[in-house]
Design a protein around this motif. Sequence first.
Motif, PDB file in Angstrom:
ATOM      1  N   ASN A 190      -0.589  47.241   5.724  1.00  0.00           N
ATOM      2  CA  ASN A 190      -1.005  46.790   4.399  1.00  0.00           C
ATOM      3  C   ASN A 190      -2.238  47.544   3.910  1.00  0.00           C
ATOM      4  O   ASN A 190      -2.330  47.919   2.754  1.00  0.00           O
ATOM      5  N   SER A 234      -2.097  43.875  12.765  1.00  0.00           N
ATOM      6  CA  SER A 234      -0.995  43.520  11.871  1.00  0.00           C
ATOM      7  C   SER A 234      -1.231  43.949  10.430  1.00  0.00           C
ATOM      8  O   SER A 234      -0.292  44.161   9.684  1.00  0.00           O
ATOM      9  N   GLN A 235      -2.502  44.089  10.041  1.00  0.00           N
ATOM     10  CA  GLN A 235      -2.765  44.431   8.644  1.00  0.00           C
ATOM     11  C   GLN A 235      -2.811  45.943   8.403  1.00  0.00           C
ATOM     12  O   GLN A 235      -2.951  46.373   7.272  1.00  0.00           O
ATOM     13  N   SER A 263      -3.845  38.544   2.645  1.00  0.00           N
ATOM     14  CA  SER A 263      -2.906  37.702   3.392  1.00  0.00           C
ATOM     15  C   SER A 263      -1.484  38.180   3.117  1.00  0.00           C
ATOM     16  O   SER A 263      -1.210  38.807   2.085  1.00  0.00           O
ATOM     17  N   ASP A 264      -0.580  37.886   4.034  1.00  0.00           N
ATOM     18  CA  ASP A 264       0.835  38.258   3.856  1.00  0.00           C
ATOM     19  C   ASP A 264       1.396  37.637   2.581  1.00  0.00           C
ATOM     20  O   ASP A 264       2.227  38.214   1.899  1.00  0.00           O
TER      21      ASP A 264
END
Length: 248
Positions: A9, A5-6, A239-240
Amino acid sequence: MAGHSQFKNIMHRKGRQDAIRSKMFSKLAREITVAAKTGLPDPDANSALRLAIQNAKAQSMPKDNIDRAIKKASGADAENYDAVRYEGYGPGGVAVIVEALTDNRNRTASSVRSTFTKAGGALGETGSVSFSFDHVGEITYKLSVGDADAVMEAAIEAGADDVVTDEDGHSIICAFESLGEVTKALEASLGEAETVKTVWKPQNTVPVDEEKAQSLMKLIDTLEDDDDVQNVYSNFEVSDEVMAKLSA
């Protein structure tokens, strides 16, 4: 196939308002020119050129700009660009890889080194951080091509290693050596990809707090603003919540 998921980012905010559009187009044009010089100026006979054009179209680059970049490759005054990779550490000891296309290695090296130093980081030797990344192929599709399960199935059949589906679309990861083959197989089942490229994917990530993340974002933004720099990759993770704050 565990999704990461990262990953988006870590590779930095993908669209970052696309910096300044004209700057982005000039970088895409440089990639097209370099690709056109490596073979015939015909995308049907030059796969590198075909991919460069495909990626430029995905960013809505006008056809005139694409044609100009191809013609530039055969001009008598065509610059010779070298592909150069720089590696170093940013604030907090975070690993950073910078890919550039330059017609003046001294200028680019000096600019990249100065950017690292000002950010409290340090430029290292080639190989000093890339050992902790995997050089892989990344093929992206819009969400409209199908749901996550359908894309996962197509990716497995095509020989890919991983799929990440989020609000930005489907991102399919495969071995660097298999990029052409996997892309072709996916085209048969999902149609033409939005983008096809090689990326540096970190093997492990380094969590950073808001302050360090802010310094790292500034370092990456400054590097990306350099005309010679094509791509920047890092292995930091935030973190999101912090990412949303910094992207606001």
